[in-house]
Design an enzyme around this catalytic site. Sequence first.
Site, PDB file in Angstrom:
ATOM      1  N   ASN A   1       0.828  -1.207   0.000  1.00 38.88           N
ATOM      2  CA  ASN A   1       0.000   0.000   0.000  1.00 38.88           C
ATOM      3  C   ASN A   1       0.859   1.252   0.000  1.00 38.88           C
ATOM      4  O   ASN A   1       1.896   1.315   0.637  1.00 38.88           O
ATOM      5  CB  ASN A   1      -0.919   0.024   1.220  1.00 38.88           C
ATOM      6  CG  ASN A   1      -2.037  -0.968   1.105  1.00 38.88           C
ATOM      7  OD1 ASN A   1      -2.440  -1.321   0.009  1.00 38.88           O
ATOM      8  ND2 ASN A   1      -2.531  -1.433   2.234  1.00 38.88           N
ATOM      9  N   HIS A   2       0.391   2.249  -0.707  1.00 42.14           N
ATOM     10  CA  HIS A   2       1.020   3.552  -0.741  1.00 42.14           C
ATOM     11  C   HIS A   2      -0.031   4.580  -0.359  1.00 42.14           C
ATOM     12  O   HIS A   2      -1.155   4.532  -0.848  1.00 42.14           O
ATOM     13  CB  HIS A   2       1.565   3.876  -2.139  1.00 42.14           C
ATOM     14  CG  HIS A   2       2.716   3.024  -2.537  1.00 42.14           C
ATOM     15  ND1 HIS A   2       4.022   3.405  -2.351  1.00 42.14           N
ATOM     16  CD2 HIS A   2       2.767   1.799  -3.105  1.00 42.14           C
ATOM     17  CE1 HIS A   2       4.824   2.459  -2.795  1.00 42.14           C
ATOM     18  NE2 HIS A   2       4.089   1.470  -3.255  1.00 42.14           N
TER      19      HIS A   2
END
Length: 117
Positions: free
Chosen positions: A83-84
């Site tokens: 995830n970013h």
Amino acid sequence: MPGADKNKLYPNENIKTVCYISNLPKRKNVEIGDYTYYSDNKKSPENFYDNIEHHYEFLGDKLIIGKFCAIAEGIKFIMNGANHCMNGFTAYPFNIFAAAGKKRPRKLNSCHCAVTR
């Protein structure tokens, strides 16, 4: 007819492309139920863990796979480490790289992002 032995790696010793993955060496952040099998005709099914990506122990997430599941060749489990943040000024994964000993940025909206003041 007796059923397959859940304690053996291969449900059928004549078919080495299918294995009960709960009998692979354990990992503390992966839980696999009895009789769940993985089939892979291109590489050994004993390499199942190679299909779990971005799974870092320091994040604390856990992959849980139930009993009697059938998992096919080509599966990829993309874990939380991929995830970013999208609500900061950058999507740079500070939370992953901070685990190398640097100070983590403050938390914002349940996502570790760098924010400016």
